[in-house]
Motif scaffolding. Structure first.
Motif, PDB file in Angstrom:
ATOM      1  N   LEU A  10       0.942  -1.183  -0.149  1.00 51.28           N
ATOM      2  CA  LEU A  10       0.012  -0.104  -0.064  1.00 51.28           C
ATOM      3  C   LEU A  10       0.706   1.159   0.038  1.00 51.28           C
ATOM      4  CD1 LEU A  10      -2.773   1.210   0.486  1.00 51.28           C
ATOM      5  CD2 LEU A  10      -2.532   1.243   2.588  1.00 51.28           C
ATOM      6  N   LYS A  11       1.876   1.296   0.805  1.00 48.66           N
ATOM      7  CA  LYS A  11       2.745   2.426   0.827  1.00 48.66           C
ATOM      8  C   LYS A  11       3.286   2.807  -0.556  1.00 48.66           C
ATOM      9  CE  LYS A  11       6.534   4.636   3.589  1.00 48.66           C
ATOM     10  NZ  LYS A  11       7.245   4.309   4.888  1.00 48.66           N
ATOM     11  N   LYS A  12       3.954   1.429  -1.070  1.00 48.41           N
ATOM     12  CA  LYS A  12       4.757   1.661  -2.392  1.00 48.41           C
ATOM     13  C   LYS A  12       3.639   2.180  -3.415  1.00 48.41           C
ATOM     14  CE  LYS A  12       8.187  -2.052  -1.633  1.00 48.41           C
ATOM     15  NZ  LYS A  12       8.599  -3.122  -2.106  1.00 48.41           N
ATOM     16  N   ALA A  13       2.547   1.711  -3.491  1.00 47.49           N
ATOM     17  CA  ALA A  13       1.343   1.949  -4.298  1.00 47.49           C
ATOM     18  C   ALA A  13       1.198   3.735  -4.365  1.00 47.49           C
ATOM     19  CB  ALA A  13       0.149   1.449  -4.441  1.00 47.49           C
ATOM     20  N   ARG A  14       1.192   4.023  -3.059  1.00 41.28           N
ATOM     21  CA  ARG A  14       0.736   5.433  -2.750  1.00 41.28           C
ATOM     22  C   ARG A  14       1.865   6.275  -3.100  1.00 41.28           C
ATOM     23  NH1 ARG A  14       2.453   8.597   0.901  1.00 41.28           N
ATOM     24  NH2 ARG A  14       3.359   6.944   2.447  1.00 41.28           N
ATOM     25  N   SER A  15       3.007   5.816  -2.749  1.00 45.11           N
ATOM     26  CA  SER A  15       3.936   6.716  -3.302  1.00 45.11           C
ATOM     27  C   SER A  15       4.037   6.780  -4.835  1.00 45.11           C
ATOM     28  CB  SER A  15       5.425   6.069  -2.700  1.00 45.11           C
ATOM     29  OG  SER A  15       5.208   6.329  -1.196  1.00 45.11           O
ATOM     30  N   ALA A  16       4.053   5.557  -5.276  1.00 46.72           N
ATOM     31  CA  ALA A  16       4.246   5.559  -6.826  1.00 46.72           C
ATOM     32  C   ALA A  16       3.145   6.371  -7.587  1.00 46.72           C
ATOM     33  CB  ALA A  16       4.089   4.221  -7.495  1.00 46.72           C
ATOM     34  N   ALA A  17       2.024   6.545  -6.853  1.00 45.02           N
ATOM     35  CA  ALA A  17       1.077   7.479  -7.558  1.00 45.02           C
ATOM     36  C   ALA A  17       1.083   8.811  -6.886  1.00 45.02           C
ATOM     37  CB  ALA A  17      -0.546   6.740  -6.894  1.00 45.02           C
ATOM     38  N   VAL A  61      -4.155   1.893 -18.707  1.00 43.61           N
ATOM     39  CA  VAL A  61      -5.589   2.023 -18.578  1.00 43.61           C
ATOM     40  C   VAL A  61      -6.033   3.290 -18.455  1.00 43.61           C
ATOM     41  CG1 VAL A  61      -7.703   1.007 -17.395  1.00 43.61           C
ATOM     42  CG2 VAL A  61      -5.655  -0.333 -17.667  1.00 43.61           C
ATOM     43  N   ALA A  62      -6.833   3.771 -19.175  1.00 46.32           N
ATOM     44  CA  ALA A  62      -7.412   5.319 -18.955  1.00 46.32           C
ATOM     45  C   ALA A  62      -8.794   5.255 -19.122  1.00 46.32           C
ATOM     46  CB  ALA A  62      -6.913   6.048 -20.387  1.00 46.32           C
ATOM     47  N   GLY A  63      -9.647   5.920 -18.019  1.00 52.79           N
ATOM     48  CA  GLY A  63     -11.038   6.040 -17.982  1.00 52.79           C
ATOM     49  C   GLY A  63     -11.274   7.544 -18.695  1.00 52.79           C
ATOM     50  N   ILE A  64     -11.983   7.376 -19.701  1.00 54.74           N
ATOM     51  CA  ILE A  64     -12.485   8.760 -20.508  1.00 54.74           C
ATOM     52  C   ILE A  64     -13.294   9.677 -19.568  1.00 54.74           C
ATOM     53  CG2 ILE A  64     -13.986   9.568 -22.382  1.00 54.74           C
ATOM     54  CD1 ILE A  64     -11.710   7.758 -23.226  1.00 54.74           C
ATOM     55  N   GLY A  65     -12.513  10.911 -19.314  1.00 59.52           N
ATOM     56  CA  GLY A  65     -12.999  12.047 -18.446  1.00 59.52           C
ATOM     57  C   GLY A  65     -12.489  11.738 -17.141  1.00 59.52           C
ATOM     58  N   GLN A  66     -11.369  10.872 -16.893  1.00 60.65           N
ATOM     59  CA  GLN A  66     -10.781  10.861 -15.681  1.00 60.65           C
ATOM     60  C   GLN A  66      -9.377  11.261 -15.671  1.00 60.65           C
ATOM     61  OE1 GLN A  66     -13.001   9.243 -13.282  1.00 60.65           O
ATOM     62  NE2 GLN A  66     -14.467   9.229 -15.086  1.00 60.65           N
ATOM     63  N   ARG A  67      -8.780  11.356 -14.421  1.00 67.03           N
ATOM     64  CA  ARG A  67      -7.405  11.651 -14.732  1.00 67.03           C
ATOM     65  C   ARG A  67      -6.454  10.945 -15.437  1.00 67.03           C
ATOM     66  NH1 ARG A  67      -3.854   9.233 -10.747  1.00 67.03           N
ATOM     67  NH2 ARG A  67      -4.919   7.565  -9.413  1.00 67.03           N
ATOM     68  N   GLY A  68      -5.322  11.121 -15.909  1.00 67.33           N
ATOM     69  CA  GLY A  68      -4.693  10.387 -16.664  1.00 67.33           C
ATOM     70  C   GLY A  68      -4.034   9.207 -16.010  1.00 67.33           C
TER      71      GLY A  68
END
Length: 151
Positions: free
Chosen positions: A8-15, A86-93
């Motif tokens: 979780l910490k790695k994913a949060r930092s990577a994001a 994976v990109a959501g149309i109208g979402q953040r990049g």
């Protein structure tokens, strides 16, 4: 620290999020997020999908540690690496690189189930770079020009 907490910490930092930003998004205290990351407590199971989506990763990343890219790994990616996002149309990049098309498709399907009103697409890239000063090209189109393009 437990495996889930470390992941979780790695994913949060990577994001690129702070513990406070995660806490604000899920209406918990920063201390609660710190306890999630230390393994002292776990988030409610009903929030796990939302947490993974917010951090732009899969549950597999959070639970099994299959982190495909970390901050340090970005320096070791070959110049012509192929990856999918994976990109959501109208979402953040998108911010997470999937190193197989199958993993990206599975993530797009998972996100589509969680967000039925959003269209998700899988993008393939054969190279990418990060720039502190992006180059912007402005294109001006004459709407009255007869260029043969119907729009």
């Amino acid at each position: 620290m437990t495996t889930f907490g470390q992941n979780l910490k790695k994913a949060r930092s990577a994001a690129g999020y702070t513990q406070q930003q995660v806490a604000d998004r899920f209406s918990v205290t920063r201390g609660a997020v710190a306890q999630w990351e230390s393994g002292a407590i776990y988030p409610d199971a009903s929030r796990l999908g939302d947490i993974a989506e917010f951090l732009d990763c899969s549950l597999d990343v959070l639970f099994r540690g299959k982190v495909e890219q970390t901050e340090d790994a970005a320096d070791h990616i070959p110049a012509m690496a192929t990856f999918w996002m994976v990109a959501g149309i109208g979402q953040r990049g998108p911010a997470y690189r999937h190193w197989s098309q199958e993993a990206a498709k599975a993530e797009a399907l998972r996100l589509a189930k969680v967000n039925p009103n959003v269209i998700f697409v899988v993008l393939e890239a054969t190279s990418a770079f990060r720039s502190e000063e992006p180059r912007i090209i402005e294109i001006s189109v004459d709407p009255d020009a007869d260029d043969g393009i119907p729009f």
